[in-house]
Design a protein around this motif. Structure first.
Motif, PDB file in Angstrom:
ATOM      1  N   SER A 315     -30.408  14.967 -12.321  1.00  0.00           N
ATOM      2  CA  SER A 315     -30.014  13.642 -11.813  1.00  0.00           C
ATOM      3  C   SER A 315     -30.214  12.554 -12.862  1.00  0.00           C
ATOM      4  O   SER A 315     -29.461  11.578 -12.912  1.00  0.00           O
ATOM      5  N   LYS A 316     -31.217  12.725 -13.719  1.00  0.00           N
ATOM      6  CA  LYS A 316     -31.504  11.723 -14.759  1.00  0.00           C
ATOM      7  C   LYS A 316     -30.980  12.135 -16.133  1.00  0.00           C
ATOM      8  O   LYS A 316     -31.118  11.378 -17.098  1.00  0.00           O
ATOM      9  N   LEU A 317     -30.410  13.338 -16.225  1.00  0.00           N
ATOM     10  CA  LEU A 317     -29.924  13.885 -17.500  1.00  0.00           C
ATOM     11  C   LEU A 317     -31.008  13.784 -18.558  1.00  0.00           C
ATOM     12  O   LEU A 317     -30.823  13.208 -19.639  1.00  0.00           O
ATOM     13  N   SER A 318     -32.141  14.413 -18.228  1.00  0.00           N
ATOM     14  CA  SER A 318     -33.291  14.279 -19.131  1.00  0.00           C
ATOM     15  C   SER A 318     -34.119  15.558 -19.145  1.00  0.00           C
ATOM     16  O   SER A 318     -34.374  16.161 -18.090  1.00  0.00           O
ATOM     17  N   TRP A 319     -34.523  15.985 -20.369  1.00  0.00           N
ATOM     18  CA  TRP A 319     -35.523  17.035 -20.540  1.00  0.00           C
ATOM     19  C   TRP A 319     -36.881  16.365 -20.662  1.00  0.00           C
ATOM     20  O   TRP A 319     -37.007  15.298 -21.265  1.00  0.00           O
ATOM     21  N   ASP A 320     -37.920  16.991 -20.107  1.00  0.00           N
ATOM     22  CA  ASP A 320     -39.231  16.337 -20.135  1.00  0.00           C
ATOM     23  C   ASP A 320     -40.015  16.634 -21.421  1.00  0.00           C
ATOM     24  O   ASP A 320     -41.169  16.244 -21.552  1.00  0.00           O
TER      25      ASP A 320
END
Length: 845
Positions: A315-320
């Motif tokens: 949903s945020k297009l993000s890898w942590d």
């Protein structure tokens, strides 16, 4: 009938014992994927109407396949005395899914909403029935235990004309048919089965009722079982680097993680490939298929060199993870993975790296941020990679591991061993049990793909396997037994280039469509990688007994063979008893039984055949009907080439092809269309056998060897011969072919009309001459057979009428002879608006 019921019970018992299944049989109806002229239909009453008195019921099993639009006529029923018409219409969409009956083009209350099962309907069988009590007017429709009733006014006694799908026939106007399959068609009168068409065959243009022998005509048939035998290529994708892949069974999507290009997601249900741009954070890029889905169903990337797992927030297009990673060579190649049921922790099993095979279970400890070995008890799994892992569909604590490549010491220097064994992994107790290890060594060493589909209810599992004897290999479905060391190979093969660390293949279950999905990933030119997806209806079926990869056990094959021999004997007994009890055949142009002629039938080649009488059909060298692979354009192009070649080997020019097929295209576009379609046609013909397309600079031709049978060539050769008393017997083979039906039935094209007229005219001339040479005293059944063929090609043929009426009358079948005559004269009057000039009495003198 008494004998039939007894033997029917025996057959049911036999097939139940031997494990025979009819689940995948039936007739598949071509729908919007082909043109109107190539859609499928069944003319149930082609050989005469069905009489009823009182109440009647029609029932069948139906299955739907996926198309963007699933609308059309399932069947039409025309009652002749009161001139009533009943239409069963299917309209399945995302908004108002319905199954409903129209009476005389008006709505009735026989309507069922399919919304509750709309998403699960694909490739699953449902039962349907429509019962009408003509005395009370009460009608009931049942679909999958959903019952609705209404009142339908029909005469208490009448006759019915009945068709399924698209049938090009007077008074039947359906041109849309839903993408469906039908089997087990039953007609019941007053609670007693009168006709039953199981549709359990795999070829042919006629289906025979097993109760009374009534024939139904099949139009453009494709057999449902072929969808369980042949993989269909559904998607091809190219990536700039070796993609890491994970299947999300909840959303039925496949994720692809590609170095430098980010994340792609292919959604199976809508055929949509999404590329996520502008992603923040960093995954771990390694070429060892080191991505998975965690318990939250989020994509994760992991590395055995790192102390962290990187999670993707879609949903945020993000890898942590924010740290750049260097992709070193993976340590555990072609390993298996699962989320341990106890705590949903990522667990890695086996693998290969740095000249060593592994057998440990490794888990990622989120608290300690490190990989730890999981201690397992029970039997030892020998070090290996290229194994197949699958989860029980009943107990989520149970996994199964099959096969692989390795050795007992774990070091590559000690050689390699192919394992054909099955392990049960109990994650509740962390215990391993070796279920079986096969002592049989197949002719070709093979390994399975990464995943298997486990079906505990039937006690089996499915995976894909490929031989290791060459780089350009193939994948084929293996069905294994969960309890004993038996396996068999099913369906056809998928091409696969195995390059060890630069290739990958897997198998998924597409639950909503009830299909298997095969994935292959291989390296292409310039460092790019191609991913291809194939689909196959579940459960897979064997094409024939000669599997490409040798089966692990021949016991089932022997059982089926013995069962087949027994069934053949029983069926022969049924036919014998039924013929002794048979009543006179129905009036009209009903074919008289002349079974002694069958000994003279053409023995078709097993290396491919092309049939045009009774409709266009092509069989490959494995005797599989592949007509469905010919699109309308490919079919017309093929017929142009073949018929032009059989006409004195003249062939056809490129200009003529364009005039017939693409008259509105420019020369450049016409040439491109011709090139593309000839390439497609050549690929299909490779499967037929020794048949090819040639071009000499002026003309295109079809060339084939003697082992490929073409019925029009056979017929043209024989009707060109001078008929005399010495070669009459050879024409029994001609009759056998022509009895299938008229030339290219249901195939229409302007250029084809003169060819059809020429073929029909030559056939009629030859057969009429044949009749004049045959001694009617000794060849009555042959003459009746010829008369039926003459009627097939010319319904107003007076020669056929004369011979049929004379012979039937001579045999003492006076009523039947008169009914044939009345049928003819009625048709004559309708066509020519005048009475037939010869009386029945004069005709049979």
């Amino acid at each position: 009938m008494k004998y039939f019921r007894i033997v029917f019970i025996i057959l049911i018992t036999l097939f139940t014992f031997s494990g025979f299944s009819n689940d995948n049989r039936g007739l598949l109806f071509l729908s919007k994927e082909v043109g109107l002229e190539n859609r499928t239909g069944i003319d149930i009453t082609k050989k005469g109407e069905i009489e009823y008195s009182g109440s009647f019921s029609i029932s069948f099993d139906i299955s739907f396949r996926f198309l963007a639009e699933r609308y059309g006529t399932i069947f039409q029923l025309k009652e002749t005395k009161g001139n009533n018409q009943l239409d069963l219409i299917c309209k399945i969409d995302a908004f108002f899914p319905d199954l409903f009956v129209l009476q005389n083009k008006n709505e009735t209350d026989l309507k069922i909403g399919l919304a509750p099962i709309h998403n699960e309907m694909t490739n699953r069988w449902y039962s349907f029935s429509l019962t009408v009590d003509a005395k009370t007017g009460v009608a009931e429709m049942v679909f999958d235990d959903i019952h609705v009733k209404d009142t339908i006014d029909l005469p208490e006694e009448s006759e019915l004309k009945w068709t399924f799908g698209v049938v090009n026939k007077a008074d039947f106007d359906a041109d849309e048919v839903p993408p469906m399959s039908i089997k087990n068609i039953r007609f019941t009168e007053n609670n007693s089965t009168k006709y039953f068409w199981p549709l359990n065959q795999v070829n042919g243009l006629w289906a025979k009722d097993s109760v009374a022998g009534k024939k139904a005509q099949l139009i453009h048939p494709v057999w449902h079982i072929e969808q369980h035998r042949h993989w269909e290529k559904i998607k091809s994708m190219e990536f700039s680097a070796f993609p890491q892949m994970a299947f999300n069974k909840e959303t039925e999507s496949i994720y692809f993680l590609v170095r430098n290009d980010g994340v792609f997601k292919y959604e199976l249900n809508v055929d949509n490939l999404i590329h996520y741009n502008g992603i923040s954070g960093k995954p771990f890029y390694e070429d060892g298929q080191q991505v998975a889905l965690n318990k939250e169903n989020n994509l994760i990337a992991y590395s055995f060199y790192s102390d962290k797992i990187s999670e993707f927030d879609e949903s945020k297009l993000s890898w942590d993870n924010r740290v750049d990673t260097i992709p070193p060579l993976p340590e555990f190649w072609h390993h298996n993975k699962m989320l341990h049921p106890a705590d949903s922790v990522l667990t890695i099993i086996c693998g290969y790296g740095f000249f060593q095979y592994f057998n440990q279970f490794q888990q990622y400890n989120y608290n300690q941020k490190a990989w730890k070995n999981l201690e397992m008890t029970g039997d030892e799994i020998y070090p290996r990679y290229l194994s197949s892992l699958g989860e029980s569909n009943i107990d989520k604590n149970i996994y199964y591991l099959f096969g692989g490549l390795g050795n007992r010491k774990g070091k590559q220097i000690f050689g390699r061993e192919f394992y054909y064994d099955l392990y049960r992994i109990d994650c509740d107790s962390n215990r391993i049990s070796r279920i079986w290890e096969s002592s049989k060594h197949p002719d070709l060493d093979f390994t399975p793909v990464n995943s298997m589909i486990v079906d505990d209810k039937t006690g089996c599992f499915y995976t894909l396997c490929f031989p290791h004897n060459k780089f350009s290999t193939y994948l084929q479905v293996l069905k294994g037994d969960l309890n004993s060391p038996d396996w068999e190979f099913l369906a056809d093969t998928i091409p696969y280039n195995f390059k060890d660390i630069k290739s990958f293949a897997d198998l998924y279950y597409w639950e909503t469509h009830h299909e298997l999905i095969a994935l292959t990933c291989t390296e292409k030119d310039q460092g790019k990688f191609e991913v291809i997806l194939y689909s196959l209806n579940f459960a897979p079926e064997k094409i024939d007994s000669n599997a490409n990869l040798e089966s692990g056990s021949r016991l089932n094959w022997l059982l089926y063979l013995l069962g087949a021999v027994f069934v053949f004997g029983v069926v022969a007994m049924v036919v014998f008893l039924m013929r002794r009890k048979a009543k006179s055949p129905l009036p009209g142009l009903v074919k008289i039984d002349s079974s002694e002629l069958k000994n003279e039938a053409v023995q078709y080649s097993e290396n491919g055949r092309i049939l045009m009488f009774g409709g266009f059909q092509v069989f490959d060298k494995r005797n599989t009907d592949i007509t469905y692979r010919f699109s309308p354009t490919l079919k017309e192009l093929f017929l142009l080439l073949l018929l032009s070649t059989t006409d004195n080997n003249k062939g056809i020019s490129s200009k003529k092809i364009q005039e017939y097929l693409w008259p509105d295209k420019s020369d450049v576009k016409g040439k491109n269309n011709r090139g593309v379609n000839i390439k497609k046609l050549r690929l299909i013909l490779e499967d037929v056998g020794d048949i090819s397309i040639s071009y000499d600079g002026n003309f295109w031709r079809i060339n084939h060897g003697e082992e490929v049978f073409c019925d029009i060539e056979f017929i043209r050769h024989h009707i060109s011969l001078e008929i005399n008393s010495s070669n009459i017997d050879s024409f029994r083979q001609v009759i056998s072919i022509l009895s299938r039906g008229s030339f290219l039935e249901n195939t229409e094209a302007d250029w084809l009309d003169p060819i059809k007229d020429d073929v029909t005219g030559r056939i009629l001339t030859s057969l009429e001459k044949l009749c004049s040479l045959i001694d009617s005293k000794d060849n009555e059944n042959l003459l009746l057979e010829v008369a039926d063929v003459l009627f097939t090609f010319d319904q107003m043929n007076e020669t056929a009428l004369e011979y049929k009426c004379k012979i039937l009358n001579k045999q003492g079948k006076h009523t039947l002879a008169l009914e044939v005559y009345n049928h003819y004269t009625k048709l004559y009057s309708n066509l020519y608006n005048e009475d037939f000039s010869i009386s029945f009495k004069d005709l049979v003198k």
